[in-house]
Design a protein around this motif. Structure first.
Motif, PDB file in Angstrom:
ATOM      1  N   ASN A  28       0.970  -1.157  -0.020  1.00  0.00           N
ATOM      2  CA  ASN A  28      -0.120   0.042   0.050  1.00  0.00           C
ATOM      3  C   ASN A  28       0.835   1.286   0.111  1.00  0.00           C
ATOM      4  OD1 ASN A  28       0.691  -0.674   2.541  1.00  0.00           O
ATOM      5  ND2 ASN A  28      -0.858   0.484   3.604  1.00  0.00           N
ATOM      6  N   TYR A  29       2.110   1.130   0.286  1.00  0.00           N
ATOM      7  CA  TYR A  29       3.103   2.364  -0.074  1.00  0.00           C
ATOM      8  C   TYR A  29       4.113   2.336  -0.947  1.00  0.00           C
ATOM      9  CZ  TYR A  29       1.826   3.796   4.725  1.00  0.00           C
ATOM     10  OH  TYR A  29       0.964   4.174   5.933  1.00  0.00           O
TER      11      TYR A  29
ATOM     12  N   ASN B  40       3.635   2.559  -4.248  1.00  0.00           N
ATOM     13  CA  ASN B  40       3.639   3.605  -5.368  1.00  0.00           C
ATOM     14  C   ASN B  40       3.355   4.719  -4.586  1.00  0.00           C
ATOM     15  OD1 ASN B  40       4.003   2.069  -7.888  1.00  0.00           O
ATOM     16  ND2 ASN B  40       2.475   0.941  -6.759  1.00  0.00           N
ATOM     17  N   SER B  41       3.504   5.063  -3.347  1.00  0.00           N
ATOM     18  CA  SER B  41       3.352   6.411  -2.767  1.00  0.00           C
ATOM     19  C   SER B  41       4.558   7.028  -2.086  1.00  0.00           C
ATOM     20  CB  SER B  41       2.426   6.172  -1.460  1.00  0.00           C
ATOM     21  OG  SER B  41       1.224   5.558  -1.456  1.00  0.00           O
ATOM     22  N   THR B  42       4.708   8.402  -2.510  1.00  0.00           N
ATOM     23  CA  THR B  42       5.725   9.092  -2.168  1.00  0.00           C
ATOM     24  C   THR B  42       5.983   9.361  -0.336  1.00  0.00           C
ATOM     25  OG1 THR B  42       5.448  10.386  -3.926  1.00  0.00           O
ATOM     26  CG2 THR B  42       6.961  11.376  -2.318  1.00  0.00           C
TER      27      THR B  42
ATOM     28  N   THR C  40       8.782   7.492  -5.138  1.00  0.00           N
ATOM     29  CA  THR C  40       8.145   6.335  -4.183  1.00  0.00           C
ATOM     30  C   THR C  40       9.217   5.191  -4.519  1.00  0.00           C
ATOM     31  OG1 THR C  40       7.236   5.306  -6.208  1.00  0.00           O
ATOM     32  CG2 THR C  40       5.681   7.027  -5.344  1.00  0.00           C
TER      33      THR C  40
ATOM     34  N   TYR D 112       7.002   4.166   6.585  1.00  0.00           N
ATOM     35  CA  TYR D 112       6.306   3.116   6.616  1.00  0.00           C
ATOM     36  C   TYR D 112       5.746   2.379   7.597  1.00  0.00           C
ATOM     37  CZ  TYR D 112       8.147   3.721   1.640  1.00  0.00           C
ATOM     38  OH  TYR D 112       8.321   4.136   0.485  1.00  0.00           O
TER      39      TYR D 112
END
Length: 174
Positions: free
Chosen positions: A32-33, A35-37, A44, A172
């Motif tokens: 869930n992280y 592809n997240s900055t 990412t 994270y």
């Protein structure tokens, strides 16, 4: 000029170790992280992975280029590359040809592709004459490098991005 003997087994192991450390950390990024900055100004984890895949692909391509004899130590730029890429205080902009896209990225597919590229380079370490200049692909700010120097660039660059992933991990853990 003193002849330098390339220890292909040791060089393969250095690349494999650097790749394994990077891939291990990349794999630990929660889905869930991925592809997240994690913080302002950061890539990412997926973008870091794509960047690594792109530069490993570049090294693989460069090692296929015609070589020419060298009139300097075959590892002349090794310490410079180490100083550049293992200086974690400095940030550099990635050249356009290795800038990651916006994604999204599939973690398993990306990790598999990175492992494949690294394995191809490991094979080239055994099969190619790394003491020759790889002509036609100058390294920015340095110029043409030997195959050995290109492999060390890969090892040091992997270490740099392993450090980058290590710095993302606290974001994270919520």
């Amino acid at each position: 000029m003193e002849a330098i003997i390339i220890d292909a087994d040791n060089l393969q192991q250095e690349l494999a170790t650097a790749t394994d450390k990077f891939v291990d950390l990349l794999g630990k990024a929660p889905d869930n992280y991925f592809n997240s900055t994690p913080f302002e100004g950061s890539w990412t984890p997926g973008q870091v992975g794509e960047h690594v895949l792109l530069f490993l692909s570049g090294i693989e391509s460069v090692l296929q280029l015609p070589g020419s004899d060298v009139a300097r130590p075959i590892d002349q730029y090794r310490s410079l590359l180490k100083d550049i890429f293992l200086n974690f205080e400095k940030r550099y902009a990635a050249p356009q040809n290795v800038k990651p896209s916006g994604g999204p990225f599939d973690k398993g597919q990306l990790i598999g592709s990175i492992k494949d590229k690294a394995a191809n380079i490991e094979k080239d370490i055994k099969e190619k004459d790394l003491s020759r200049i790889c002509t036609g692909a100058p390294f920015p700010t340095i110029g043409e490098m030997t195959g050995l120097e290109w492999v060390y660039f890969g090892i040091y660059h992997l270490a740099r991005h392993t450090y980058q992933l290590e710095n993302m991990q606290p974001y994270y853990i919520k």
